[in-house]
Write a protein that holds these residues in place. Structure first.
Motif, short mmCIF file in Angstrom:
data_model
loop_
_atom_site.label_atom_id
_atom_site.label_comp_id
_atom_site.label_asym_id
_atom_site.label_seq_id
_atom_site.Cartn_x
_atom_site.Cartn_y
_atom_site.Cartn_z
N ALA A 214 27.39 39.67 31.42
CA ALA A 214 28.79 40.09 31.38
C ALA A 214 29.04 41.41 32.09
N LYS A 215 28.06 42.30 32.09
CA LYS A 215 28.27 43.62 32.69
C LYS A 215 28.65 43.55 34.16
N LYS A 216 28.21 42.50 34.84
CA LYS A 216 28.55 42.39 36.27
C LYS A 216 30.03 42.08 36.48
N PHE A 217 30.74 41.74 35.42
CA PHE A 217 32.17 41.45 35.52
C PHE A 217 33.04 42.65 35.18
N LEU A 218 32.42 43.78 34.86
CA LEU A 218 33.15 45.03 34.61
C LEU A 218 33.26 45.74 35.94
N LYS A 219 34.47 45.78 36.48
CA LYS A 219 34.67 46.24 37.85
C LYS A 219 35.84 47.21 37.96
N VAL A 220 35.92 47.80 39.14
CA VAL A 220 37.06 48.62 39.53
C VAL A 220 37.88 47.76 40.48
N SER A 221 39.18 47.67 40.22
CA SER A 221 40.05 46.87 41.09
C SER A 221 40.35 47.61 42.38
N LYS A 222 40.96 46.91 43.30
CA LYS A 222 41.50 47.55 44.49
C LYS A 222 42.74 48.33 44.06
N VAL A 223 43.15 49.26 44.87
CA VAL A 223 44.37 50.03 44.59
C VAL A 223 45.57 49.11 44.79
N SER A 224 46.48 49.13 43.83
CA SER A 224 47.73 48.37 43.95
C SER A 224 48.88 49.28 43.54
N LYS A 225 50.08 48.79 43.70
CA LYS A 225 51.25 49.56 43.27
C LYS A 225 51.93 48.82 42.14
N GLU A 226 52.25 49.58 41.10
CA GLU A 226 53.00 49.06 39.97
C GLU A 226 54.08 50.07 39.63
N LYS A 227 55.31 49.62 39.65
CA LYS A 227 56.45 50.49 39.35
C LYS A 227 56.44 51.74 40.21
N GLY A 228 56.08 51.56 41.49
CA GLY A 228 56.12 52.66 42.44
C GLY A 228 54.95 53.63 42.38
N MET A 229 53.97 53.34 41.51
CA MET A 229 52.80 54.21 41.39
C MET A 229 51.54 53.46 41.80
N LYS A 230 50.60 54.19 42.42
CA LYS A 230 49.32 53.59 42.74
C LYS A 230 48.51 53.44 41.45
N VAL A 231 47.85 52.28 41.33
CA VAL A 231 47.11 51.95 40.12
C VAL A 231 45.74 51.39 40.49
N VAL A 232 44.73 51.79 39.75
CA VAL A 232 43.40 51.22 39.84
C VAL A 232 43.02 50.80 38.42
N LYS A 233 42.61 49.57 38.26
CA LYS A 233 42.25 49.06 36.94
C LYS A 233 40.73 49.01 36.81
N VAL A 234 40.28 49.33 35.61
CA VAL A 234 38.85 49.38 35.32
C VAL A 234 38.58 48.46 34.14
N GLY A 235 37.53 47.67 34.24
CA GLY A 235 37.15 46.81 33.13
C GLY A 235 37.04 45.36 33.57
N ILE A 236 37.37 44.46 32.67
CA ILE A 236 37.24 43.03 32.93
C ILE A 236 38.37 42.59 33.84
N SER A 237 38.01 41.99 34.96
CA SER A 237 39.00 41.53 35.93
C SER A 237 39.61 40.21 35.47
N LYS A 238 40.88 40.01 35.83
CA LYS A 238 41.51 38.73 35.55
C LYS A 238 40.75 37.64 36.29
N GLY A 239 40.61 36.51 35.65
CA GLY A 239 39.97 35.38 36.30
C GLY A 239 38.45 35.39 36.22
N ASP A 240 37.87 36.43 35.62
CA ASP A 240 36.42 36.42 35.49
C ASP A 240 36.00 35.34 34.51
N ASN A 241 34.81 34.84 34.68
CA ASN A 241 34.38 33.67 33.91
C ASN A 241 34.10 33.98 32.44
N SER A 242 33.67 32.97 31.74
CA SER A 242 33.49 33.07 30.29
C SER A 242 32.36 34.01 29.89
N GLU A 243 31.49 34.39 30.83
CA GLU A 243 30.43 35.35 30.50
C GLU A 243 31.04 36.66 30.00
#
Length: 128
Positions: free
Chosen positions: A54-83
């Motif tokens: 499971a640890k290999k699915f803990l990631k840093v996302s690409k930079v995106s914009k949400e509500k006009g602010m740059k955002v980077v998400k850390v942790g379990i990515s959407k769509g990662d498998n059942s591991e």
């Protein structure tokens, strides 16, 4: 627990980045990801292991914009498998299992260091 962060100098750096246009935006993205990596490393080091995959699915996302602010998400990515699926149960608990958080505490421990890393990358990129 409270961490005091000095935003005065970062505001000045942000103005310089804005004045740089696209080059400044790329530097800003690089800095955000560098700061997020500090937190992600702590999350991975403290993540529970059931199968060890499971640890290999803990990631840093690409930079995106949400509500006009740059955002980077850390942790379990959407769509990662059942591991990685069970990790959310450790973090938040269930009706039959108490929460055993590892993501939030990692953020709390490393947020000041992440902020400092972000600041360092920007200053270095600006040649300061």
């Amino acid at each position: 627990m409270s961490v005091d962060l000095d935003f005065n100098s970062i505001d000045k750096l942000q103005k310089r980045l804005d004045d740089m246009g696209r080059k400044g935006s790329r530097l800003e993205n690089e800095a955000l990801i560098a700061g997020a990596e500090v937190i992600n490393k702590e999350i991975v080091n403290n993540a529970p292991e059931r199968t060890g995959h499971a640890k290999k699915f803990l990631k840093v996302s690409k930079v995106s914009k949400e509500k006009g602010m740059k955002v980077v998400k850390v942790g379990i990515s959407k769509g990662d498998n059942s591991e990685a699926f069970y990790l959310k149960f450790h973090e938040y608990g269930t009706s039959k299992m108490a929460a055993r958080p590892f993501m939030r505490p990692a953020f709390e421990r490393k947020r000041k260091e992440a902020f400092e890393k972000t600041h360092e990358v920007i200053r270095k990129g600006l040649g300061l």
